[in-house]
Design a protein around this motif. Structure first.
Motif, short mmCIF file in Angstrom:
data_model
loop_
_atom_site.label_atom_id
_atom_site.label_comp_id
_atom_site.label_asym_id
_atom_site.label_seq_id
_atom_site.Cartn_x
_atom_site.Cartn_y
_atom_site.Cartn_z
N GLU A 77 0.71 -1.27 -0.01
CA GLU A 77 -0.07 0.10 0.14
C GLU A 77 0.90 1.19 -0.12
OE1 GLU A 77 -2.46 -0.60 3.41
OE2 GLU A 77 -3.93 -1.63 2.30
N ASP A 78 2.05 1.15 0.82
CA ASP A 78 2.60 2.40 0.95
C ASP A 78 3.49 2.64 -0.60
OD1 ASP A 78 2.24 2.92 3.48
OD2 ASP A 78 4.08 2.05 4.54
N ASP A 79 3.88 1.45 -0.98
CA ASP A 79 4.74 1.67 -2.38
C ASP A 79 3.64 2.09 -3.48
OD1 ASP A 79 6.97 0.81 -1.04
OD2 ASP A 79 6.95 -1.06 -2.08
N SER A 80 2.56 1.61 -3.58
CA SER A 80 1.40 1.91 -4.32
C SER A 80 1.23 3.50 -4.37
CB SER A 80 0.18 1.09 -4.12
OG SER A 80 -0.85 1.51 -5.22
N MET A 81 1.17 4.03 -3.13
CA MET A 81 0.93 5.37 -3.14
C MET A 81 2.23 6.29 -3.36
SD MET A 81 -1.21 6.09 0.59
CE MET A 81 -0.08 4.91 1.42
N ASP A 82 3.19 5.73 -3.12
CA ASP A 82 4.50 6.53 -3.54
C ASP A 82 4.82 6.43 -4.99
OD1 ASP A 82 4.66 7.20 -0.88
OD2 ASP A 82 6.19 5.61 -0.38
N TRP A 83 4.43 5.34 -5.37
CA TRP A 83 4.50 5.09 -6.95
C TRP A 83 3.89 5.64 -7.67
CZ3 TRP A 83 5.38 -0.78 -8.50
CH2 TRP A 83 5.73 -0.82 -9.83
N ARG A 84 2.69 5.69 -7.29
CA ARG A 84 1.40 6.61 -8.07
C ARG A 84 1.80 8.09 -8.00
NH1 ARG A 84 -2.71 4.23 -5.83
NH2 ARG A 84 -2.76 6.01 -4.22
N ALA A 85 2.30 8.74 -6.73
CA ALA A 85 2.66 9.99 -6.57
C ALA A 85 3.85 10.31 -7.59
CB ALA A 85 3.20 10.18 -5.14
N GLU A 86 4.72 9.57 -7.65
CA GLU A 86 5.95 9.65 -8.66
C GLU A 86 5.49 9.69 -9.94
OE1 GLU A 86 8.83 10.62 -7.67
OE2 GLU A 86 8.82 10.17 -5.67
N LEU A 87 4.77 8.86 -10.22
CA LEU A 87 4.15 8.90 -11.88
C LEU A 87 3.21 10.13 -11.99
CD1 LEU A 87 3.04 5.14 -11.98
CD2 LEU A 87 4.79 6.41 -13.61
N THR A 88 2.44 10.67 -11.04
CA THR A 88 1.73 12.24 -11.20
C THR A 88 2.92 13.18 -11.30
OG1 THR A 88 -0.07 11.06 -9.99
CG2 THR A 88 0.06 13.38 -10.24
N VAL A 89 3.68 13.01 -10.50
CA VAL A 89 4.59 14.15 -10.60
C VAL A 89 5.50 14.25 -11.94
CG1 VAL A 89 6.97 15.16 -9.67
CG2 VAL A 89 5.15 14.49 -8.03
N LEU A 90 5.76 12.85 -12.34
CA LEU A 90 6.62 12.73 -13.39
C LEU A 90 5.55 13.24 -14.87
CD1 LEU A 90 9.04 11.25 -15.15
CD2 LEU A 90 7.27 9.51 -15.69
N ARG A 91 4.50 12.82 -14.80
CA ARG A 91 3.45 13.34 -16.02
C ARG A 91 3.67 14.71 -15.91
NH1 ARG A 91 1.02 8.71 -14.88
NH2 ARG A 91 -0.57 9.38 -13.16
N GLY A 92 3.33 15.49 -14.62
CA GLY A 92 3.40 17.06 -14.50
C GLY A 92 4.70 17.74 -15.19
N VAL A 93 5.61 17.08 -14.92
CA VAL A 93 7.23 17.57 -15.21
C VAL A 93 6.96 17.51 -16.86
CG1 VAL A 93 9.63 17.13 -15.16
CG2 VAL A 93 8.20 17.16 -13.22
N GLU A 94 6.66 16.47 -17.41
CA GLU A 94 6.75 16.23 -18.72
C GLU A 94 5.72 17.32 -19.66
OE1 GLU A 94 7.60 11.57 -19.11
OE2 GLU A 94 5.50 12.11 -18.90
N LYS A 95 4.65 17.52 -18.93
CA LYS A 95 3.93 18.63 -19.36
C LYS A 95 4.40 19.84 -19.35
CE LYS A 95 -0.75 16.23 -18.29
NZ LYS A 95 -1.84 16.62 -17.84
N ARG A 96 5.17 20.04 -18.48
CA ARG A 96 5.67 21.53 -18.16
C ARG A 96 7.01 21.47 -19.28
NH1 ARG A 96 4.63 20.95 -12.74
NH2 ARG A 96 6.80 20.30 -12.32
N LEU A 97 7.70 20.71 -19.43
CA LEU A 97 8.59 20.55 -20.54
C LEU A 97 8.13 20.65 -21.54
CD1 LEU A 97 11.16 17.70 -19.11
CD2 LEU A 97 11.85 20.07 -19.76
N THR A 98 7.08 20.05 -22.24
CA THR A 98 6.45 20.27 -23.44
C THR A 98 6.16 21.56 -23.59
OG1 THR A 98 5.56 18.15 -23.35
CG2 THR A 98 4.67 19.62 -24.86
N LYS A 99 5.66 22.43 -22.74
CA LYS A 99 5.21 23.89 -22.64
C LYS A 99 6.34 24.63 -23.13
CE LYS A 99 1.15 23.75 -19.91
NZ LYS A 99 0.49 24.15 -18.57
N LEU A 100 7.42 24.44 -22.71
CA LEU A 100 8.81 25.06 -22.79
C LEU A 100 9.26 24.91 -24.16
CD1 LEU A 100 10.94 24.64 -19.69
CD2 LEU A 100 9.75 26.85 -20.45
N THR A 101 9.12 23.82 -24.84
CA THR A 101 9.55 23.70 -26.29
C THR A 101 8.68 23.80 -27.22
OG1 THR A 101 8.67 21.21 -25.98
CG2 THR A 101 10.83 21.87 -25.28
N ILE A 102 7.39 24.29 -26.87
CA ILE A 102 6.42 24.74 -27.96
C ILE A 102 6.62 26.09 -28.20
CG2 ILE A 102 3.79 24.99 -28.40
CD1 ILE A 102 3.42 22.62 -26.95
#
Length: 102
Positions: A77-102
């Motif tokens: 359960e702990d790993d699931s929450m932490d893993w999911r949180a990392e994936l959420t942060v990763l997607r947010g970072v990827e979106k911001r990076l995309t905005k910088l390159t457009i």
């Protein structure tokens, strides 16, 4: 809209030009990109730890959650929450990076 730079703004911009940047905005974009790439690496490394530990990606882990009895329920359960949180942060970072390159 008419934009008039103050003497201070002109001085600051000239410093950036001397440093090889086209503007303070150019400098800011470069620094933000560097920070986002650093965040991307941190998230990717954290996700890799979970993938290595469980031998699978998050989606498969989620689908097989109850089958993974070699790990305790609280640990999963702990790993699931932490893993999911990392994936959420990763997607947010990827979106911001995309905005910088457009």
């Amino acid at each position: 809209m008419n934009f008039v730079m103050t003497v201070d703004q002109i001085s600051v911009e000239s410093i950036f030009h001397e440093m090889g940047y086209t503007s303070s905005t150019d400098y800011a974009i470069k620094k933000v990109r560097e920070e986002l790439l650093r965040e991307l690496k941190v998230c990717s490394d954290a996700i890799s730890v979970f993938e290595k530990k469980y031998g699978m990606g998050y989606e498969e882990f989620y689908n097989r959650f109850n089958e993974l009895t070699q790990f305790g329920l609280i640990e999963r359960e702990d790993d699931s929450m932490d893993w999911r949180a990392e994936l959420t942060v990763l997607r947010g970072v990827e979106k911001r990076l995309t905005k910088l390159t457009i």
